[in-house]
Scaffold this motif. Structure first.
Motif, short mmCIF file in Angstrom:
data_model
loop_
_atom_site.label_atom_id
_atom_site.label_comp_id
_atom_site.label_asym_id
_atom_site.label_seq_id
_atom_site.Cartn_x
_atom_site.Cartn_y
_atom_site.Cartn_z
N VAL A 14 0.83 -1.20 0.00
CA VAL A 14 0.00 0.00 0.00
C VAL A 14 0.87 1.25 0.00
N GLU A 15 1.92 1.24 0.83
CA GLU A 15 2.79 2.41 0.87
C GLU A 15 3.46 2.65 -0.48
N SER A 16 3.86 1.58 -1.15
CA SER A 16 4.46 1.73 -2.48
C SER A 16 3.46 2.29 -3.47
N PHE A 17 2.22 1.82 -3.37
CA PHE A 17 1.16 2.31 -4.24
C PHE A 17 0.95 3.81 -4.05
N VAL A 18 0.88 4.24 -2.79
CA VAL A 18 0.68 5.66 -2.50
C VAL A 18 1.88 6.48 -2.97
N TYR A 19 3.07 5.98 -2.68
CA TYR A 19 4.28 6.72 -3.05
C TYR A 19 4.37 6.90 -4.57
N ASN A 20 4.11 5.83 -5.30
CA ASN A 20 4.18 5.90 -6.77
C ASN A 20 3.12 6.83 -7.33
N THR A 21 1.95 6.84 -6.71
CA THR A 21 0.88 7.75 -7.15
C THR A 21 1.27 9.20 -6.90
N LEU A 22 1.82 9.46 -5.72
CA LEU A 22 2.27 10.82 -5.40
C LEU A 22 3.38 11.26 -6.34
N GLU A 23 4.25 10.33 -6.69
CA GLU A 23 5.39 10.64 -7.55
C GLU A 23 4.95 11.15 -8.92
N GLU A 24 3.77 10.72 -9.35
CA GLU A 24 3.25 11.13 -10.65
C GLU A 24 2.71 12.55 -10.63
N ASP A 25 2.25 13.01 -9.44
CA ASP A 25 1.53 14.28 -9.38
C ASP A 25 2.17 15.34 -8.49
N ALA A 26 3.11 14.96 -7.63
CA ALA A 26 3.65 15.92 -6.67
C ALA A 26 5.15 16.07 -6.83
N SER A 27 5.65 17.27 -6.54
CA SER A 27 7.08 17.52 -6.65
C SER A 27 7.82 17.10 -5.38
N ASP A 28 7.25 17.42 -4.22
CA ASP A 28 7.91 17.08 -2.95
C ASP A 28 7.32 15.79 -2.41
N VAL A 29 7.61 14.68 -3.08
CA VAL A 29 7.01 13.38 -2.76
C VAL A 29 7.38 12.92 -1.35
N GLY A 30 8.68 13.00 -1.02
CA GLY A 30 9.14 12.50 0.26
C GLY A 30 8.46 13.17 1.43
N TRP A 31 8.32 14.48 1.38
CA TRP A 31 7.69 15.23 2.48
C TRP A 31 6.23 14.86 2.62
N LEU A 32 5.51 14.81 1.51
CA LEU A 32 4.09 14.45 1.55
C LEU A 32 3.89 13.03 2.07
N PHE A 33 4.74 12.12 1.58
CA PHE A 33 4.60 10.72 1.98
C PHE A 33 4.81 10.56 3.49
N MET A 34 5.85 11.16 4.03
CA MET A 34 6.13 11.02 5.45
C MET A 34 5.08 11.73 6.30
N LYS A 35 4.56 12.84 5.81
CA LYS A 35 3.56 13.59 6.56
C LYS A 35 2.30 12.76 6.77
N TYR A 36 1.87 12.07 5.71
CA TYR A 36 0.60 11.35 5.78
C TYR A 36 0.75 9.85 6.01
N LYS A 37 1.97 9.38 6.18
CA LYS A 37 2.20 7.94 6.34
C LYS A 37 1.37 7.31 7.45
N PRO A 38 1.21 7.95 8.62
CA PRO A 38 0.39 7.33 9.67
C PRO A 38 -1.05 7.06 9.24
N SER A 39 -1.56 7.88 8.34
CA SER A 39 -2.94 7.69 7.88
C SER A 39 -3.05 6.50 6.94
N PHE A 40 -1.96 6.14 6.25
CA PHE A 40 -2.00 4.97 5.35
C PHE A 40 -2.25 3.70 6.16
N HIS A 41 -1.55 3.59 7.27
CA HIS A 41 -1.70 2.40 8.13
C HIS A 41 -3.13 2.32 8.68
N ALA A 42 -3.67 3.45 9.12
CA ALA A 42 -5.03 3.47 9.67
C ALA A 42 -6.04 3.08 8.60
#
Length: 208
Positions: free
Chosen positions: A1-29
């Protein structure tokens, strides 16, 4: 799931790492909620539609109870990713605003200038709980979440905010974790039988 979200963000966002880490706790929930639908389906025999099961075998819940999801659950997971990200955004906005006000008050009390969210340290931003004082002080930063989530209706009012916090703080520790916050919001939506509540409960009718 995390890979899916990261790859999706990578297509649309410039600061992927920051966005991914910011919302990572919500992915698990979100993923946990999707897995729970599988378990509820097995325990309560919940069905999402009236279509013949033989024609929709690939859309049934996983039947082995393991912590992975089928296509049917994946569809719900996509919605949950958005919902829990919104919950996390609300949670951190309240926490950071409350902490900023506290920092500002402390600095003013010691005749220091400045204050605000920019003065929060790394641990303040990363911790996944908020204190009672942060909840009370940060309640005005709930914003659109008041109209988004039933549980937070009128929560910017100080009396309502105190009542809500007491309900969330089930262990009476004067602090609430992100997961406790999610649990409270989720249960309120289910109790109110909203569309979101039906999604959480696994009773929302979905077409294949």
């Amino acid at each position: 799931v995390e890979s899916f979200v990261y790859n999706t963000l990578e297509e649309d966002a410039s600061d992927v790492g920051w966005l991914f880490m910011k919302y990572k706790p919500s992915f698990h929930a979100a993923f946990t909620n999707a897995v729970q639908l599988n378990k509820m389906a097995r325990e309560q025999e919940i069905t999402y539609d009236n279509h013949d099961s033989d024609n929709n075998a690939d859309m049934n819940f996983t039947d082995d109870g393991s912590d992975h999801i089928s296509f049917r659950e994946f569809r719900m997971l996509n919605a949950f990713l958005c919902v829990y990200a919104s919950m996390l955004e609300t949670f951190t906005n309240i926490r950071d605003h409350g902490q900023a006000l506290k920092s500002h008050k402390q600095q003013n009390g010691h005749n220091h200038s400045g204050g605000g969210i920019m003065n929060l340290n790394h641990d303040d931003h990363d911790r996944l709980y908020l204190t009672k004082s942060e909840w009370i002080d940060g309640r005005e930063n709930i914003g659109e979440a008041e109209s988004t989530f039933v549980a937070l209706k009128n929560a910017s009012d100080i009396y309502t905010a105190r009542v809500v916090f007491k309900k969330m703080d089930i262990h009476e520790l004067n602090r609430v974790s992100f997961l406790e916050f999610c649990k409270y919001v989720k249960e309120a939506e289910i109790h109110a039988k909203t569309l979101l509540g039906k999604m959480f409960a696994g009773t929302l009718t979905m077409n294949p």
